[in-house]
Design an enzyme around this catalytic site. Structure first.
Site, mmCIF file in Angstrom:
data_model
loop_
_atom_site.group_PDB
_atom_site.id
_atom_site.type_symbol
_atom_site.label_atom_id
_atom_site.label_comp_id
_atom_site.label_asym_id
_atom_site.label_seq_id
_atom_site.Cartn_x
_atom_site.Cartn_y
_atom_site.Cartn_z
ATOM 1 N N GLY A 246 0.570 -1.228 0.130
ATOM 2 C CA GLY A 246 -0.092 0.119 -0.186
ATOM 3 C C GLY A 246 0.921 1.489 0.165
ATOM 4 O O GLY A 246 0.727 2.171 -0.649
ATOM 5 N N GLU A 265 -6.158 0.452 2.433
ATOM 6 C CA GLU A 265 -6.740 -0.260 3.525
ATOM 7 C C GLU A 265 -5.489 -1.178 3.852
ATOM 8 O O GLU A 265 -5.437 -2.152 3.006
ATOM 9 C CB GLU A 265 -8.073 -0.854 3.361
ATOM 10 C CG GLU A 265 -8.641 -1.033 4.717
ATOM 11 C CD GLU A 265 -9.165 -2.409 4.864
ATOM 12 O OE1 GLU A 265 -10.051 -2.779 3.969
ATOM 13 O OE2 GLU A 265 -8.571 -3.349 5.443
ATOM 14 N N CYS A 302 -9.170 -8.053 7.679
ATOM 15 C CA CYS A 302 -8.578 -6.827 8.401
ATOM 16 C C CYS A 302 -8.987 -6.478 9.606
ATOM 17 O O CYS A 302 -8.535 -5.726 10.281
ATOM 18 C CB CYS A 302 -8.801 -5.759 7.249
ATOM 19 S SG CYS A 302 -10.557 -5.902 6.395
ATOM 20 N N GLU A 393 0.904 -6.280 12.257
ATOM 21 C CA GLU A 393 0.020 -7.136 11.945
ATOM 22 C C GLU A 393 0.455 -8.547 11.718
ATOM 23 O O GLU A 393 1.329 -8.410 10.924
ATOM 24 C CB GLU A 393 -0.849 -6.481 10.741
ATOM 25 C CG GLU A 393 -1.992 -7.511 10.471
ATOM 26 C CD GLU A 393 -2.704 -7.061 9.063
ATOM 27 O OE1 GLU A 393 -3.942 -6.962 8.965
ATOM 28 O OE2 GLU A 393 -2.154 -6.798 8.151
HETATM 29 P P1 NAP Z 1 -0.053 -7.470 -1.085
HETATM 30 O O1 NAP Z 1 1.155 -7.861 -1.260
HETATM 31 O O2 NAP Z 1 0.003 -6.039 -0.417
HETATM 32 O O3 NAP Z 1 -0.695 -7.303 -2.652
HETATM 33 C C1 NAP Z 1 -1.661 -6.558 -2.917
HETATM 34 C C2 NAP Z 1 -1.666 -5.841 -4.365
HETATM 35 O O4 NAP Z 1 -0.762 -4.896 -4.293
HETATM 36 C C3 NAP Z 1 -1.081 -6.999 -5.327
HETATM 37 O O5 NAP Z 1 -2.087 -6.700 -6.580
HETATM 38 C C4 NAP Z 1 -0.039 -6.669 -5.431
HETATM 39 O O6 NAP Z 1 0.887 -7.036 -6.693
HETATM 40 C C5 NAP Z 1 0.227 -5.151 -5.102
HETATM 41 N N1 NAP Z 1 1.492 -4.965 -4.632
HETATM 42 C C6 NAP Z 1 2.117 -5.310 -3.634
HETATM 43 N N2 NAP Z 1 3.142 -4.988 -3.422
HETATM 44 C C7 NAP Z 1 3.409 -4.036 -4.385
HETATM 45 C C8 NAP Z 1 4.585 -2.866 -4.748
HETATM 46 N N3 NAP Z 1 5.745 -2.925 -4.111
HETATM 47 N N4 NAP Z 1 4.377 -2.160 -5.857
HETATM 48 C C9 NAP Z 1 3.300 -2.160 -6.515
HETATM 49 N N5 NAP Z 1 2.456 -3.173 -6.288
HETATM 50 C C10 NAP Z 1 2.381 -3.896 -5.284
HETATM 51 O O7 NAP Z 1 -1.129 -8.234 -0.273
HETATM 52 P P2 NAP Z 1 -1.655 -9.546 -0.453
HETATM 53 O O8 NAP Z 1 -0.996 -10.353 -1.568
HETATM 54 O O9 NAP Z 1 -3.135 -9.659 -0.387
HETATM 55 O O10 NAP Z 1 -1.064 -10.185 0.967
HETATM 56 C C11 NAP Z 1 0.229 -10.214 1.648
HETATM 57 C C12 NAP Z 1 -0.183 -9.617 3.072
HETATM 58 O O11 NAP Z 1 -0.899 -8.604 2.938
HETATM 59 C C13 NAP Z 1 -0.792 -10.508 3.816
HETATM 60 O O12 NAP Z 1 0.245 -11.213 4.503
HETATM 61 C C14 NAP Z 1 -1.105 -9.523 4.966
HETATM 62 O O13 NAP Z 1 -0.069 -9.045 5.743
HETATM 63 C C15 NAP Z 1 -1.557 -8.348 4.352
HETATM 64 N N6 NAP Z 1 -3.022 -8.144 3.819
HETATM 65 C C16 NAP Z 1 -3.579 -7.448 4.987
HETATM 66 C C17 NAP Z 1 -4.732 -7.194 4.508
HETATM 67 C C18 NAP Z 1 -5.786 -6.335 5.354
HETATM 68 O O14 NAP Z 1 -6.983 -5.961 5.185
HETATM 69 N N7 NAP Z 1 -5.300 -5.417 6.428
HETATM 70 C C19 NAP Z 1 -5.823 -8.147 3.335
HETATM 71 C C20 NAP Z 1 -4.917 -8.816 2.592
HETATM 72 C C21 NAP Z 1 -3.582 -8.688 2.880
HETATM 73 P P3 NAP Z 1 1.459 -8.555 -7.008
HETATM 74 O O15 NAP Z 1 0.198 -9.313 -7.699
HETATM 75 O O16 NAP Z 1 2.419 -8.450 -7.893
HETATM 76 O O17 NAP Z 1 1.488 -8.816 -5.867
#
Ligand code: NAP
Length: 525
Positions: A246, A265, A302, A393
Site C-alpha cells: 500500500g 486499507e 482486516c 499485523e
Molecule cells: P499485497 O502483497 O500488498 O498485494 C496486494 C496488491 O498490491 C497486489 O496486487 C500486489 O501485486 C500489489 N503490490 C504489492 N506490493 C507492491 C509494490 N511494492 N508495488 C506495486 N504493487 C504492489 O497483499 P496480499 O498479497 O493480499 O497479501 C500479503 C499480505 O498483505 C498479507 O500477508 C497481509 O499481511 C496483508 N493483507 C492485509 C489485509 C488487510 O485487510 N489488512 C488484507 C490482505 C492482505 P502482485 O500481484 O504483484 O503481488
C-alpha cells in the site's frame, strides 16, 4: 463459462505478453488452468485511453441508467451460477458457504449503491440564488453538485475474492460515483477475477455504455499496478493489502506530476478491551467467543482481533484459560496463498521469539497444506509500550494479550496504539466510567468503536465506517465499506451564473431529479 486467461480491455479480450500468473489451489498445491499472462505497457495504455474516453459520457448518465447498470452487474454475477463458487473455492481454499455469502454480499453491495445513485443525495446539490440588487455587490446565481474524479484503479484484495475484488466495494462505489474503473486483478484468484470481469463486460454492453467504463488487467503490482497508478488519466485508486504494498503504491500516487488520492486499507490489529466488571462476570464465555472471532476464516480479516488489552488479575486469568481451552478446537484452516501462509509463520516466529512475549497456547497444527495454526501470546504493558514492532499485523489467527497493572496503564497502552479499523469494548453496566474514559482515546485511534461484539463481520450499510487513521488506512477521512465510500471518488464543482440550459440536469431550476437541495441555506422538503 470457459476461462481463457485473457485481459479484458473494454469489450475486447486480449492475451497478455508479460510474465504469467497462475492460480494455485492452496489446499492441494495444484496449479489451476489457465495461465494469465500479464499486461504490458500497451495494454495499460489501451485501458487508460478507453477509460478516459468513457469518462465524460459515463459521468453524465442519468441516475436511473447508472443505477440499472449496477443492478445489471449484480444480475450478471448471479447468472454465472455455481462455476463462480467452485472456482473461488479452488483458488482461495475458503469454504463454499463463505464464498456463497460473499457473492450475496457483493451483489447486495452493488444493489445498495444503485439505491444510493437513484437517491441522488451524493450530488449534494446546493443553490444560492442570484441577488442582483444586493448592495454593495450583487451576487450571481451559485449552484454546486459533485462529479466523479475520473478513471479509478482498483487493486483486488486477496482475502475477499468477490466482495473486495473485481466487482467489490471499491469498484461499486467508484462506478456509482460515475468513474470508469480499471481493476488490477490479485494474482491469487485470476480465474474468479475473469469470471466476474466478464460479467461486468456483459453489463456494460447490455446497458449500452461506453466500453471503457471497465477493464481488467493481470500482471505484477510493480509492473502493471505501478504503471496504472502513474498514468495521468487515472484520478484515484483503491487498494486493500499489505502495508508495504500500500505504501509503495501510495508513494507512486503522490510523486506523480499531478498527485492523486490513493485510498489504501492496509494494516490493523483491532484491539479488544475486556473491562474489569465484564471480565469478572463472563470472562470464561468471553475467552471462548474471542477465539471464535480470532480463528474465523483463518484470521484473514482486516478486522481480526489481533490484540487484547486488559488489567491483570483472577478474572483475566479465567479469560486466558478459556481462550487457551478454546484454541484446542480452533481448526487449522487453509490460508489464501502459500505466500500469506509463509508470512503468517514468520510473523508468529517473530512474536514467539520476542524476549518479553510468552506463548499461552497454540491450536491444532492441521494436516493440509498452508494450514493456519492459531496462536495466543501474552506480554506486559511495559514490554508492549517499549517496542512498537509488537503492533505489527500478523495476518492470520494469532493474537497478543497485553496485561496492564491498572487502569492508568491500560489508558497509556490505548494512547500508544497506532491507527486501527476497529476498537472493541467488552463491558457491563458497572464498567461505564472506565469505558467513558477510554472512548475519547479510541475515537482518535479507530474508525469504528464496538461494544460487546467482535470486530469481524462488517455490515454494509449507510452508517458503516471501515477506515481509520494510519496505518489502518492511508486516509482516515473515508470509509471503504458502506454507502459513504462513494465520497472518496467525488469532488464538488460550483457553477456561477450559468444559464439554465447550460447547467447539468441535477442543478436545473425545475429540479428534474426531485433532489432534496439546500436552497438559500434551507433544506427543501
Ligand atoms: P499485497 O502483497 O500488498 O498485494 C496486494 C496488491 O498490491 C497486489 O496486487 C500486489 O501485486 C500489489 N503490490 C504489492 N506490493 C507492491 C509494490 N511494492 N508495488 C506495486 N504493487 C504492489 O497483499 P496480499 O498479497 O493480499 O497479501 C500479503 C499480505 O498483505 C498479507 O500477508 C497481509 O499481511 C496483508 N493483507 C492485509 C489485509 C488487510 O485487510 N489488512 C488484507 C490482505 C492482505 P502482485 O500481484 O504483484 O503481488
Amino acid at each position: 463459462m470457459q476461462l481463457t486467461g485473457e485481459l479484458l480491455i473494454g469489450q475486447h479480450a486480449i492475451k497478455g505478453t508479460r510474465d504469467p500468473v497462475q492460480a494455485i489451489n492452496p489446499a492441494t498445491g495444484e496449479k489451476l488452468e489457465p495461465v494469465y499472462n500479464g499486461g504490458s505497457s500497451n495494454e495499460v495504455e489501451q485501458a487508460c485511453a478507453l477509460a478516459w474516453q468513457a469518462f465524460d459520457q459515463y459521468r453524465e448518465t442519468s441516475l436511473e441508467d447508472r443505477a440499472v447498470f449496477l443492478e445489471t452487474v449484480a444480475e450478471e454475477i448471479e447468472a454465472i451460477g455455481d462455476a463462480l463458487v467452485e472456482r473461488a473455492v479452488a483458488e482461495t481454499g475458503l469454504a463454499e458457504g463463505r464464498i456463497q455469502g460473499e457473492r450475496g454480499r457483493t451483489c447486495g453491495q452493488l444493489r445498495l449503491f444503485a439505491r444510493v445513485v437513484r437517491d441522488g443525495g451524493w450530488l449534494d446539490v446546493r443553490v444560492d440564488p442570484a441577488m442582483p440588487d444586493r448592495q454593495p455587490m450583487p451576487r450571481g446565481d451559485l449552484r454546486q453538485r459533485h462529479i466523479g474524479l475520473g478513471p479509478v484503479v482498483v487493486f483486488g484484495a486477496s482475502n475477499f475474492p468477490l466482495a473486495f475484488s473485481v466487482a467489490g466495494g471499491d469498484t461499486a462505489s467508484a462506478l456509482a460515483a460515475g468513474c470508469p474503473v480499471i481493476v488490477k486483478a490479485h494474482g491469487a484468484h485470476p480465474g474468479t477475477s475473469e469470471l466476474v470481469g466478464r460479467a461486468i463486460q456483459k453489463a456494460v454492453s447490455r446497458c449500452g455504455l461506453p466500453e471503457g467504463v471497465f477493464s481488467l488487467l493481470y500482471g505484477s503490482g510493480r509492473d502493471v499496478g505501478t504503471a496504472l497508478v502513474s498514468d495521468k488519466r487515472i484520478k484515484a485508486a483503491g487498494f486493500t493489502g499489505s502495508r508495504n504494498g500500500g505504501m509503495a503504491l501510495w508513494k507512486v500516487a503522490q510523486s506523480r506530476d499531478e498527485p492523486i488520492p490513493f485510498y489504501a486499507e492496509m494494516s490493523s490489529i483491532n484491539p479488544v478491551f475486556p473491562l474489569p466488571e465484564a471480565l469478572r462476570a463472563r470472562g470464561r464465555d468471553m475467552g471462548k467467543a474471542f477465539v471464535g472471532s480470532l480463528n474465523m476464516g483463518a484470521g484473514q480479516f482486516c478486522t481480526n482481533p489481533g490484540l487484547v488489552i486488559a488489567i491483570k488479575g483472577e478474572a483475566l486469568e479465567t479469560f486466558k484459560q478459556a481462550a487457551i481451552d478454546a484454541l484446542a478446537d480452533a481448526n487449522a484452516q487453509t490460508m489464501l496463498t502459500p505466500g500469506i501462509s509463509d508470512a503468517y509463520r514468520e510473523g508468529v516466529e517473530r512474536l514467539s521469539g520476542h524476549n518479553g512475549v510468552t506463548e499461552l497456547g497454540r491450536g491444532p497444527v492441521g494436516e493440509g497444506m498452508n494450514a493456519c495454526q492459531a496462536g495466543l501470546y501474552t506480554a506486559s504493558a511495559q514490554t508492549f509500550l517499549a517496542d512498537t514492532a509488537l503492533q505489527d499485523e500478523v495476518f492470520g489467527a494469532t493474537s497478543l494479550i497485553v496485561e496492564c497493572v491498572d487502569s492508568d496503564e491500560l489508558a497509556a497502552v490505548a494512547e500508544h496504539l497506532e491507527g486501527q479499523l476497529t476498537a472493541t469494548l467488552q463491558m457491563d453496566d458497572a464498567d461505564l466510567e472506565s469505558a467513558r474514559a477510554l472512548v475519547p482515546i479510541l475515537e482518535r485511534k479507530a474508525g469504528r468503536i464496538l461494544v460487546n461484539g467482535w470486530p469481524t463481520g462488517v455490515e454494509v450499510c449507510d452508517a458503516m465506517v471501515h477506515g481509520g487513521p494510519f496505518p489502518a488506512t492511508s486516509d482516515g477521512r473515508t470509509t471503504s465499506v458502506g454507502t459513504a465510500a462513494i465520497k472518496r471518488f467525488l469532488r464538488p464543482v460550483c457553477y456561477q451564473s450559468l444559464p439554465d440550459a447550460l447547467l447539468p440536469e441535477a442543478l436545473r431550476e425545475a429540479n428534474p431529479y426531485q433532489l432534496n437541495r439546500l436552497v438559500d441555506g434551507k433544506r427543501e422538503d
